[in-house]
Design an enzyme around this catalytic site. Structure first.
Site, PDB file in Angstrom:
ATOM      1  N   SER A 188     -46.785 -34.246 -76.691  1.00  0.00           N
ATOM      2  CA  SER A 188     -45.948 -33.136 -76.247  1.00  0.00           C
ATOM      3  C   SER A 188     -44.526 -33.525 -75.874  1.00  0.00           C
ATOM      4  CB  SER A 188     -46.608 -32.441 -75.061  1.00  0.00           C
ATOM      5  OG  SER A 188     -46.734 -33.346 -73.991  1.00  0.00           O
ATOM      6  N   HIS A 216     -51.084 -28.814 -79.012  1.00  0.00           N
ATOM      7  CA  HIS A 216     -49.765 -28.533 -79.598  1.00  0.00           C
ATOM      8  C   HIS A 216     -49.840 -28.444 -81.120  1.00  0.00           C
ATOM      9  CE1 HIS A 216     -47.309 -28.694 -75.959  1.00  0.00           C
ATOM     10  NE2 HIS A 216     -48.118 -29.649 -75.551  1.00  0.00           N
ATOM     11  N   LYS A 247     -51.576 -21.755 -75.500  1.00  0.00           N
ATOM     12  CA  LYS A 247     -50.269 -22.067 -76.101  1.00  0.00           C
ATOM     13  C   LYS A 247     -50.065 -21.148 -77.313  1.00  0.00           C
ATOM     14  CE  LYS A 247     -49.749 -26.559 -73.946  1.00  0.00           C
ATOM     15  NZ  LYS A 247     -50.609 -27.706 -73.713  1.00  0.00           N
TER      16      LYS A 247
HETATM   17  C1  LIG Z   1     -51.355 -28.159 -72.449  1.00  0.00           C
HETATM   18  C2  LIG Z   1     -52.279 -29.270 -72.792  1.00  0.00           C
HETATM   19  C3  LIG Z   1     -53.548 -29.368 -72.239  1.00  0.00           C
HETATM   20  C4  LIG Z   1     -54.039 -28.399 -71.196  1.00  0.00           C
HETATM   21  O1  LIG Z   1     -54.225 -27.135 -71.744  1.00  0.00           O
HETATM   22  P1  LIG Z   1     -54.665 -25.911 -70.778  1.00  0.00           P
HETATM   23  O2  LIG Z   1     -55.452 -25.020 -71.645  1.00  0.00           O
HETATM   24  O3  LIG Z   1     -53.407 -25.326 -70.270  1.00  0.00           O
HETATM   25  O4  LIG Z   1     -55.488 -26.517 -69.682  1.00  0.00           O
HETATM   26  C5  LIG Z   1     -54.383 -30.388 -72.662  1.00  0.00           C
HETATM   27  N1  LIG Z   1     -53.971 -31.296 -73.572  1.00  0.00           N
HETATM   28  C6  LIG Z   1     -52.727 -31.247 -74.115  1.00  0.00           C
HETATM   29  C7  LIG Z   1     -52.312 -32.267 -75.128  1.00  0.00           C
HETATM   30  C8  LIG Z   1     -51.842 -30.247 -73.731  1.00  0.00           C
HETATM   31  O5  LIG Z   1     -50.612 -30.213 -74.244  1.00  0.00           O
END
Ligand SMILES: *Cc1c(COP(=O)(O)O)cnc(C)c1O
Length: 405
Positions: A188, A216, A247
């Protein structure tokens, strides 16, 4: 220390640690948004800003179609379940979403969680024990690190994205019963895409499983948006996928793990965040289902996102900014110094653009940046206005390579 002093020192200790974080510039304030999430947002100070820092890759978070799908599902299935899945918290809409995710990702079965954080937190301990090895990329997400900590398997860490080191760790773990390689599909902070084709080849050679975190990637990476495994043409070679509904897939909340049937069956029996935490709200399950249908029918949103990404990456480079090269809609604009990244983000805010500065310890020392994230919802006009703001702020702060310093 008497009893009341001891309690007092707890609170004064917290206050002074918070003060220290503020002094060191490590304190994270929260902007308050008074509108829906979207390509533009209205902040609580009444200002409208072009939003370049949401994980709203497909532009669905504030989209009317999602609101409608959530309302319709709520009308049919109600507001909540007041139960975990295995007691009386499983509705047809949960089963439909699990099946749709499995089909979309090309996996056998799927289990839902309240968040991807929970999916990662609950995936290792039921599947691996002290006889096994977990081999993890050094920059994997915090939730993977926490999940591994909760498990008794031996831990091996390989240098970020370094296949030679991954192979060395596979050799070091050779005498372990089962081995699993774990990596973010996309990282990320840099938008780096894991080299899944080569990772799968190594896994085959050493008899290891492969797990990827697709937070992502799901919905927009690969030709039809299925993820990094599609991007690298290794669909069918990945053993475990974790991902988020929070997301690209609408942005509310919720997560999942997809894998072979027997893996998912065991997680339903033993994964603690699944067993001991409430069912996903039906509105989220129904709206996520609508998103998957839409993405299976058309690649339009995914295509628009990648067109926006190519446009922004090319234009921002022409302006004389330094970015991390790549193709992902995460576009790190490098400022290198923490203070400069903060100043730049603040100036962009004044100019009507919402971005966030990232600096140590979130990224390595000397690698401060603003992380721009593209969305399918951005119009070319909005991106052009944002680029003009970047040009002005960059000029004022002497950041543009073309202009010298
Ligand atoms: C955002 C993210 C998470 C957490 O996701 P949520 O559903 O908000 O708990 C886990 N792993 C990665 C790589 C992320 O970018």
């Amino acid at each position: 220390m008497n009893v009341s002093n001891s309690k007092q020192s707890f609170y004064t200790g917290l206050a002074s640690n918070l003060e220290l974080m503020r002094e060191q510039g490590l304190y994270k304030p929260e902007r308050v948004i008074a509108s829906r999430q979207g390509a533009e947002v209205v902040c609580d100070d009444g200002r409208t800003l072009i939003n370049l820092c949401a994980n709203n890759y497909l532009g669905l978070s504030g989209d009317e179609s999602m609101v409608r799908a959530a309302v319709e599902t709520t009308e049919k299935y109600g507001y909540g379940l007041s139960s975990v899945r295995f007691i009386c918290g499983t509705q047809t809409v949960h089963k439909q979403l699990e099946q749709a995710l499995s089909e979309f990702l090309g996996m056998e079965d799927t289990i839902l969680y309240a968040a991807a954080f929970d999916a990662n937190g609950g995936v290792f301990e039921p599947l691996f024990d002290e006889q096994d090895a977990i081999i993890s990329d050094a920059l994997n997400h915090a939730s993977i690190i926490d999940g591994i900590r909760l498990c008794k398997a031996a831990r091996y860490r390989y240098a970020h994205n370094d296949l030679a080191d991954l192979e060395a760790q596979l050799q070091a773990a050779a005498d372990k019963r089962h081995k699993v390689i774990v990596t973010d599909g996309v990282f990320s902070m840099d938008g780096t895409i894991a080299q899944l084709d080569k990772i799968c080849d190594l896994a085959d050679r050493y008899g290891a499983l492969v797990m990827i975190d697709e937070c992502h990637a799901t919905g927009f990476m690969g030709a039809t948006g299925r993820g990094t495994h599609e991007h690298h043409q290794v669909m069918g070679r990945i053993d475990i996928i974790t991902g988020t509904l929070g997301k690209a897939l609408g942005g509310a909340m919720g997560g999942f793990t997809s894998a072979r049937r027997e893996v998912i069956a065991m997680l339903r029996q033993k994964s603690r965040p699944y067993l001991f935490s409430n069912s996903l709200a039906p509105a989220i399950a129904g709206a996520s289902l609508a998103v998957l249908k839409r993405l299976s029918d058309s690649t339009e949103l995914r295509d628009r996102l990648h067109a926006n990404t190519a446009f922004f990456r090319s234009e921002i480079t022409k302006l004389g900014f330094t970015i991390k090269p790549g193709t992902h809609p995460i576009v790190p604009v490098m400022l290198f110094e923490a203070q400069l990244a903060q100043q730049f983000a603040q100036r962009l805010y004044e100019l009507g653009v919402l971005v966030t500065g990232f600096f140590y310890p979130v990224v390595p020392m000397g690698q401060a940046r603003v992380r721009v994230q593209m969305s399918a919802a951005h119009s070319t006009e909005q991106l052009t206005r944002a680029l003009a703001a970047f040009a002005q702020a960059g000029h004022e702060l002497g950041l543009l390579k073309n202009e010298g310093k």
